[in-house]
Design a protein around this motif. Structure first.
Motif, PDB file in Angstrom:
ATOM      1  N   ALA A  33      36.599  40.181  26.552  1.00  0.00           N
ATOM      2  CA  ALA A  33      36.151  38.890  27.091  1.00  0.00           C
ATOM      3  C   ALA A  33      37.277  38.213  27.865  1.00  0.00           C
ATOM      4  O   ALA A  33      37.040  37.620  28.929  1.00  0.00           O
ATOM      5  CB  ALA A  33      35.665  37.990  25.961  1.00  0.00           C
ATOM      6  N   PHE A  34      38.513  38.312  27.356  1.00  0.00           N
ATOM      7  CA  PHE A  34      39.664  37.758  28.059  1.00  0.00           C
ATOM      8  C   PHE A  34      39.811  38.414  29.431  1.00  0.00           C
ATOM      9  O   PHE A  34      40.025  37.733  30.433  1.00  0.00           O
ATOM     10  CB  PHE A  34      40.941  37.968  27.237  1.00  0.00           C
ATOM     11  CG  PHE A  34      42.199  37.676  27.998  1.00  0.00           C
ATOM     12  CD1 PHE A  34      42.646  36.377  28.145  1.00  0.00           C
ATOM     13  CD2 PHE A  34      42.929  38.699  28.585  1.00  0.00           C
ATOM     14  CE1 PHE A  34      43.801  36.100  28.867  1.00  0.00           C
ATOM     15  CE2 PHE A  34      44.079  38.435  29.303  1.00  0.00           C
ATOM     16  CZ  PHE A  34      44.517  37.126  29.445  1.00  0.00           C
ATOM     17  N   ILE A  35      39.708  39.737  29.478  1.00  0.00           N
ATOM     18  CA  ILE A  35      39.865  40.464  30.741  1.00  0.00           C
ATOM     19  C   ILE A  35      38.779  40.057  31.734  1.00  0.00           C
ATOM     20  O   ILE A  35      39.060  39.804  32.906  1.00  0.00           O
ATOM     21  CB  ILE A  35      39.855  41.987  30.498  1.00  0.00           C
ATOM     22  CG1 ILE A  35      41.106  42.391  29.694  1.00  0.00           C
ATOM     23  CG2 ILE A  35      39.786  42.755  31.806  1.00  0.00           C
ATOM     24  CD1 ILE A  35      41.088  43.823  29.195  1.00  0.00           C
ATOM     25  N   LYS A  36      37.545  39.976  31.263  1.00  0.00           N
ATOM     26  CA  LYS A  36      36.445  39.571  32.149  1.00  0.00           C
ATOM     27  C   LYS A  36      36.673  38.159  32.693  1.00  0.00           C
ATOM     28  O   LYS A  36      36.465  37.895  33.880  1.00  0.00           O
ATOM     29  CB  LYS A  36      35.115  39.629  31.394  1.00  0.00           C
ATOM     30  CG  LYS A  36      34.662  41.032  31.096  1.00  0.00           C
ATOM     31  CD  LYS A  36      33.395  41.020  30.250  1.00  0.00           C
ATOM     32  CE  LYS A  36      33.028  42.420  29.808  1.00  0.00           C
ATOM     33  NZ  LYS A  36      31.882  42.432  28.889  1.00  0.00           N
ATOM     34  N   LYS A  37      37.119  37.249  31.824  1.00  0.00           N
ATOM     35  CA  LYS A  37      37.358  35.870  32.238  1.00  0.00           C
ATOM     36  C   LYS A  37      38.476  35.802  33.268  1.00  0.00           C
ATOM     37  O   LYS A  37      38.351  35.112  34.287  1.00  0.00           O
ATOM     38  CB  LYS A  37      37.723  35.028  31.013  1.00  0.00           C
ATOM     39  CG  LYS A  37      37.986  33.585  31.300  1.00  0.00           C
ATOM     40  CD  LYS A  37      38.339  32.839  30.035  1.00  0.00           C
ATOM     41  CE  LYS A  37      38.794  31.436  30.356  1.00  0.00           C
ATOM     42  NZ  LYS A  37      39.317  30.760  29.176  1.00  0.00           N
ATOM     43  N   GLU A  38      39.564  36.524  33.033  1.00  0.00           N
ATOM     44  CA  GLU A  38      40.677  36.533  33.973  1.00  0.00           C
ATOM     45  C   GLU A  38      40.273  37.163  35.310  1.00  0.00           C
ATOM     46  O   GLU A  38      40.682  36.701  36.364  1.00  0.00           O
ATOM     47  CB  GLU A  38      41.879  37.270  33.378  1.00  0.00           C
ATOM     48  CG  GLU A  38      42.537  36.549  32.224  1.00  0.00           C
ATOM     49  CD  GLU A  38      43.152  35.222  32.630  1.00  0.00           C
ATOM     50  OE1 GLU A  38      43.865  35.181  33.649  1.00  0.00           O
ATOM     51  OE2 GLU A  38      42.924  34.223  31.929  1.00  0.00           O
ATOM     52  N   ALA A  39      39.486  38.223  35.257  1.00  0.00           N
ATOM     53  CA  ALA A  39      39.024  38.874  36.486  1.00  0.00           C
ATOM     54  C   ALA A  39      38.112  37.927  37.273  1.00  0.00           C
ATOM     55  O   ALA A  39      38.240  37.815  38.498  1.00  0.00           O
ATOM     56  CB  ALA A  39      38.301  40.170  36.154  1.00  0.00           C
ATOM     57  N   ASP A  40      37.200  37.258  36.590  1.00  0.00           N
ATOM     58  CA  ASP A  40      36.321  36.294  37.258  1.00  0.00           C
ATOM     59  C   ASP A  40      37.134  35.167  37.896  1.00  0.00           C
ATOM     60  O   ASP A  40      36.862  34.764  39.031  1.00  0.00           O
ATOM     61  CB  ASP A  40      35.314  35.706  36.269  1.00  0.00           C
ATOM     62  CG  ASP A  40      34.238  36.693  35.861  1.00  0.00           C
ATOM     63  OD1 ASP A  40      34.093  37.739  36.533  1.00  0.00           O
ATOM     64  OD2 ASP A  40      33.552  36.431  34.856  1.00  0.00           O
ATOM     65  N   TYR A  41      38.119  34.668  37.169  1.00  0.00           N
ATOM     66  CA  TYR A  41      38.963  33.590  37.677  1.00  0.00           C
ATOM     67  C   TYR A  41      39.660  34.005  38.964  1.00  0.00           C
ATOM     68  O   TYR A  41      39.811  33.209  39.883  1.00  0.00           O
ATOM     69  CB  TYR A  41      39.986  33.201  36.604  1.00  0.00           C
ATOM     70  CG  TYR A  41      40.995  32.187  37.069  1.00  0.00           C
ATOM     71  CD1 TYR A  41      40.641  30.846  37.195  1.00  0.00           C
ATOM     72  CD2 TYR A  41      42.291  32.565  37.374  1.00  0.00           C
ATOM     73  CE1 TYR A  41      41.565  29.909  37.630  1.00  0.00           C
ATOM     74  CE2 TYR A  41      43.226  31.634  37.807  1.00  0.00           C
ATOM     75  CZ  TYR A  41      42.860  30.311  37.935  1.00  0.00           C
ATOM     76  OH  TYR A  41      43.778  29.382  38.371  1.00  0.00           O
ATOM     77  N   ARG A  42      40.062  35.266  39.028  1.00  0.00           N
ATOM     78  CA  ARG A  42      40.785  35.767  40.199  1.00  0.00           C
ATOM     79  C   ARG A  42      39.861  36.417  41.231  1.00  0.00           C
ATOM     80  O   ARG A  42      40.316  36.978  42.204  1.00  0.00           O
ATOM     81  CB  ARG A  42      41.855  36.760  39.753  1.00  0.00           C
ATOM     82  CG  ARG A  42      42.976  36.093  39.004  1.00  0.00           C
ATOM     83  CD  ARG A  42      43.892  37.093  38.331  1.00  0.00           C
ATOM     84  NE  ARG A  42      45.061  36.440  37.778  1.00  0.00           N
ATOM     85  CZ  ARG A  42      45.085  35.765  36.644  1.00  0.00           C
ATOM     86  NH1 ARG A  42      43.985  35.642  35.932  1.00  0.00           N
ATOM     87  NH2 ARG A  42      46.197  35.204  36.211  1.00  0.00           N
ATOM     88  N   LYS A  43      38.552  36.371  40.961  1.00  0.00           N
ATOM     89  CA  LYS A  43      37.545  36.947  41.855  1.00  0.00           C
ATOM     90  C   LYS A  43      37.775  38.449  42.084  1.00  0.00           C
ATOM     91  O   LYS A  43      37.669  38.946  43.202  1.00  0.00           O
ATOM     92  CB  LYS A  43      37.496  36.188  43.176  1.00  0.00           C
ATOM     93  CG  LYS A  43      37.058  34.746  43.016  1.00  0.00           C
ATOM     94  CD  LYS A  43      37.044  34.014  44.324  1.00  0.00           C
ATOM     95  CE  LYS A  43      36.531  32.616  44.242  1.00  0.00           C
ATOM     96  NZ  LYS A  43      37.019  31.750  43.226  1.00  0.00           N
ATOM     97  N   VAL A  44      38.098  39.142  40.988  1.00  0.00           N
ATOM     98  CA  VAL A  44      38.283  40.590  41.010  1.00  0.00           C
ATOM     99  C   VAL A  44      37.059  41.219  40.354  1.00  0.00           C
ATOM    100  O   VAL A  44      36.709  40.876  39.223  1.00  0.00           O
ATOM    101  CB  VAL A  44      39.569  41.006  40.244  1.00  0.00           C
ATOM    102  CG1 VAL A  44      39.691  42.510  40.159  1.00  0.00           C
ATOM    103  CG2 VAL A  44      40.789  40.405  40.910  1.00  0.00           C
ATOM    104  N   ASP A  45      36.400  42.109  41.068  1.00  0.00           N
ATOM    105  CA  ASP A  45      35.209  42.780  40.560  1.00  0.00           C
ATOM    106  C   ASP A  45      35.631  43.957  39.687  1.00  0.00           C
ATOM    107  O   ASP A  45      36.300  44.871  40.168  1.00  0.00           O
ATOM    108  CB  ASP A  45      34.352  43.257  41.738  1.00  0.00           C
ATOM    109  CG  ASP A  45      33.011  43.792  41.298  1.00  0.00           C
ATOM    110  OD1 ASP A  45      32.482  43.323  40.264  1.00  0.00           O
ATOM    111  OD2 ASP A  45      32.490  44.687  41.986  1.00  0.00           O
ATOM    112  N   ILE A  46      35.279  43.917  38.415  1.00  0.00           N
ATOM    113  CA  ILE A  46      35.648  44.997  37.499  1.00  0.00           C
ATOM    114  C   ILE A  46      34.420  45.477  36.746  1.00  0.00           C
ATOM    115  O   ILE A  46      33.421  44.773  36.634  1.00  0.00           O
ATOM    116  CB  ILE A  46      36.742  44.565  36.504  1.00  0.00           C
ATOM    117  CG1 ILE A  46      36.267  43.411  35.617  1.00  0.00           C
ATOM    118  CG2 ILE A  46      38.025  44.200  37.223  1.00  0.00           C
ATOM    119  CD1 ILE A  46      37.206  43.097  34.485  1.00  0.00           C
TER     120      ILE A  46
END
Length: 66
Positions: A25-38
């Motif tokens: 969940a942390f990784i998804k949140k950080e990726a969303d914050y940085r607009k990185v599609d993972i």
């Protein structure tokens, strides 16, 4: 001169390492914050590379966002 340092008690707080779903969940949140599609494969890669090192994961995602 630095008497105030002796008068005030120091406080610290310990945080346990994220793991499992909390880490994902942390990784998804950080990726969303940085607009990185993972996807789940990238999440697995980040966990296998960095473990629970959230600073390392966030830094890597920041690099990918540039």
């Amino acid at each position: 001169m630095f008497k105030f340092l002796l008068e005030k008690q120091n406080q610290n707080q310990e945080f346990s390492a994220l793991k499992g779903e909390s880490l994902k969940a942390f990784i998804k949140k950080e990726a969303d914050y940085r607009k990185v599609d993972i996807d789940s494969n990238i999440i697995t890669f980040l966990i296998s590379t960095f473990g629970s090192n959230t600073w390392g994961i966030a830094t890597e995602l920041e690099r990918w966002s540039l």
